[in-house]
Design an enzyme around this catalytic site. Structure first.
Site, PDB file in Angstrom:
ATOM      1  N   LYS A   1      88.626  60.681 -47.372  1.00 31.53           N
ATOM      2  CA  LYS A   1      87.964  61.710 -46.560  1.00 31.53           C
ATOM      3  C   LYS A   1      88.229  63.095 -47.126  1.00 31.53           C
ATOM      4  O   LYS A   1      87.314  63.924 -47.264  1.00 31.53           O
ATOM      5  CB  LYS A   1      88.456  61.649 -45.112  1.00 31.53           C
ATOM      6  CG  LYS A   1      87.800  62.692 -44.200  1.00 31.53           C
ATOM      7  CD  LYS A   1      88.671  63.091 -43.042  1.00 31.53           C
ATOM      8  CE  LYS A   1      89.780  64.042 -43.473  1.00 31.53           C
ATOM      9  NZ  LYS A   1      90.537  64.610 -42.327  1.00 31.53           N
TER      10      LYS A   1
ATOM     11  N   CYS B   1      75.977  63.694 -21.684  1.00 35.49           N
ATOM     12  CA  CYS B   1      75.518  63.379 -23.043  1.00 35.49           C
ATOM     13  C   CYS B   1      74.042  63.007 -23.038  1.00 35.49           C
ATOM     14  O   CYS B   1      73.598  62.174 -22.240  1.00 35.49           O
ATOM     15  CB  CYS B   1      76.344  62.236 -23.627  1.00 35.49           C
ATOM     16  SG  CYS B   1      75.864  61.758 -25.302  1.00 35.49           S
TER      17      CYS B   1
ATOM     18  N   CYS C   1      80.213  61.046 -20.840  1.00 35.28           N
ATOM     19  CA  CYS C   1      78.905  60.398 -20.970  1.00 35.28           C
ATOM     20  C   CYS C   1      77.866  60.988 -20.016  1.00 35.28           C
ATOM     21  O   CYS C   1      76.665  60.979 -20.321  1.00 35.28           O
ATOM     22  CB  CYS C   1      79.046  58.895 -20.720  1.00 35.28           C
ATOM     23  SG  CYS C   1      80.105  58.033 -21.910  1.00 35.28           S
TER      24      CYS C   1
ATOM     25  N   CYS D   1      82.055  63.281 -27.017  1.00 36.74           N
ATOM     26  CA  CYS D   1      82.417  61.867 -27.205  1.00 36.74           C
ATOM     27  C   CYS D   1      83.915  61.759 -27.489  1.00 36.74           C
ATOM     28  O   CYS D   1      84.345  61.381 -28.588  1.00 36.74           O
ATOM     29  CB  CYS D   1      81.594  61.268 -28.343  1.00 36.74           C
ATOM     30  SG  CYS D   1      81.550  59.460 -28.339  1.00 36.74           S
TER      31      CYS D   1
END
Length: 312
Positions: free
Chosen positions: A220, A300, A297, A290
């Site tokens: 990464k 979202c 949620c 998230c």
């Protein structure tokens, strides 16, 4: 006794028989006006078998040619090879558009404390690249706010390869504390800085393979270093946020168990032109909406499209 006429006819017949035998099977072509000579019974049968075999062979040859030849449309100059369908997640484009809308304000911690904001933009290019790499090494298992604070303290001391090598381990530890695993990072920073000075003239490598070979540098970090320090998109940088969200949205063909496995799964189907934005987009989304525990949620835009939303 034969008459003169009969004698003449017999002589003529004898000459014709002699001429016929002298021609034989391989005799040359007859002269103009010459009648074809009849074959004897055995020769006629052999000739018919030979002719039949030749015609049968020709028919077989023609059938083989037709079987293996392509049609004109198949051999056209503009014909393209068949493409194997690539798997892609259901509704991913709408999900991505919704995430972009939710991230439009750019007010997550990563947006103003991420690696792009931790280096000294007025420093020489070689020093800037080194600072980018160092901030990425500090960021592992550490919140952006903590990483940014450690980078500010290091830069106040003059953050270069030489200055780090001249700093003792105890002092370096105090400067970077409380980043995660700070004791190990002191060791990795010193080892990597020595390698950069000896092998790269104080600069950082310009390839993922060389970057991940450095102590304390993972995939990464390498992909982000290529993007931020060198301006090259070498792959998708996947951290815990990207790994978590990709699995919740079913953006991988099957569940993945590590960020590196997730990276490989995403790169199989996600268009390359989108690779550069995925890390920052999903990291901020993971910081604000998230969340690892108790995701929000209800607020979202992807609640109806997210396979994992029913479980929270």
């Amino acid at each position: 006794m034969c008459s003169p006429q009969e004698f003449g006819m017999n002589a003529w017949s004898a000459r014709m028989l002699t001429r016929s035998r002298s021609r034989g099977p391989g005799a040359g072509p007859r002269r103009c006006g010459e009648e074809p000579e009849p074959l004897r019974r055995g020769e006629a049968a052999a000739e018919r078998r030979k002719s039949h075999s030749s015609m049968k062979h020709q028919r077989k040859a023609r059938r083989l040619c037709v079987a293996y030849e392509g049609s004109d449309s198949e051999k056209g100059e503009g014909a393209e090879p068949l493409k194997v369908p690539v798997w892609e997640p259901q509704d991913w484009q709408q999900q991505l558009a919704n995430i972009r809308a939710m991230r439009s304000k750019k007010d997550a911690p990563v947006d103003h404390l991420g690696v792009e904001h931790c280096y000294d933009s007025s420093a020489p290019p070689k020093v800037r690249r080194y600072q980018v790499l160092l901030s990425l090494m500090l960021s592992s298992q550490t919140k952006d706010q903590v990483t940014a604070g450690a980078m500010q303290r290091l830069r106040a001391q003059g953050l270069t390869v030489d200055s780090i090598l001249q700093t003792d381990d105890a002092t370096l530890g105090k400067l970077i504390y409380p980043v995660g695993f700070w004791r190990s990072k002191v060791k990795y920073i010193k080892q990597t800085s020595a390698i950069l000075q000896q092998r790269y003239g104080g600069d950082i490598p310009a390839s993922v393979a060389e970057l991940v070979a450095l102590p304390g540098v993972g995939p990464k970090m390498a992909h982000l270093a290529m993007a931020v320090a060198w301006g090259t998109v070498s792959g998708i940088a996947v951290d815990t946020h990207v790994h978590r969200i990709a699995n919740r949205l079913r953006w991988t063909k099957k569940a993945t168990k590590s960020p590196e496995e997730t990276r490989a799964a995403l790169e199989e189907w996600l268009p390359r032109e989108l690779w550069h934005e995925i890390n920052g987009l999903l990291v901020g989304f993971g910081q604000q909406t998230c969340l690892p525990v108790h995701p929000r949620c209800q607020g979202c835009l992807n609640q109806a499209l997210c396979p994992a939303s029913q479980g929270f």
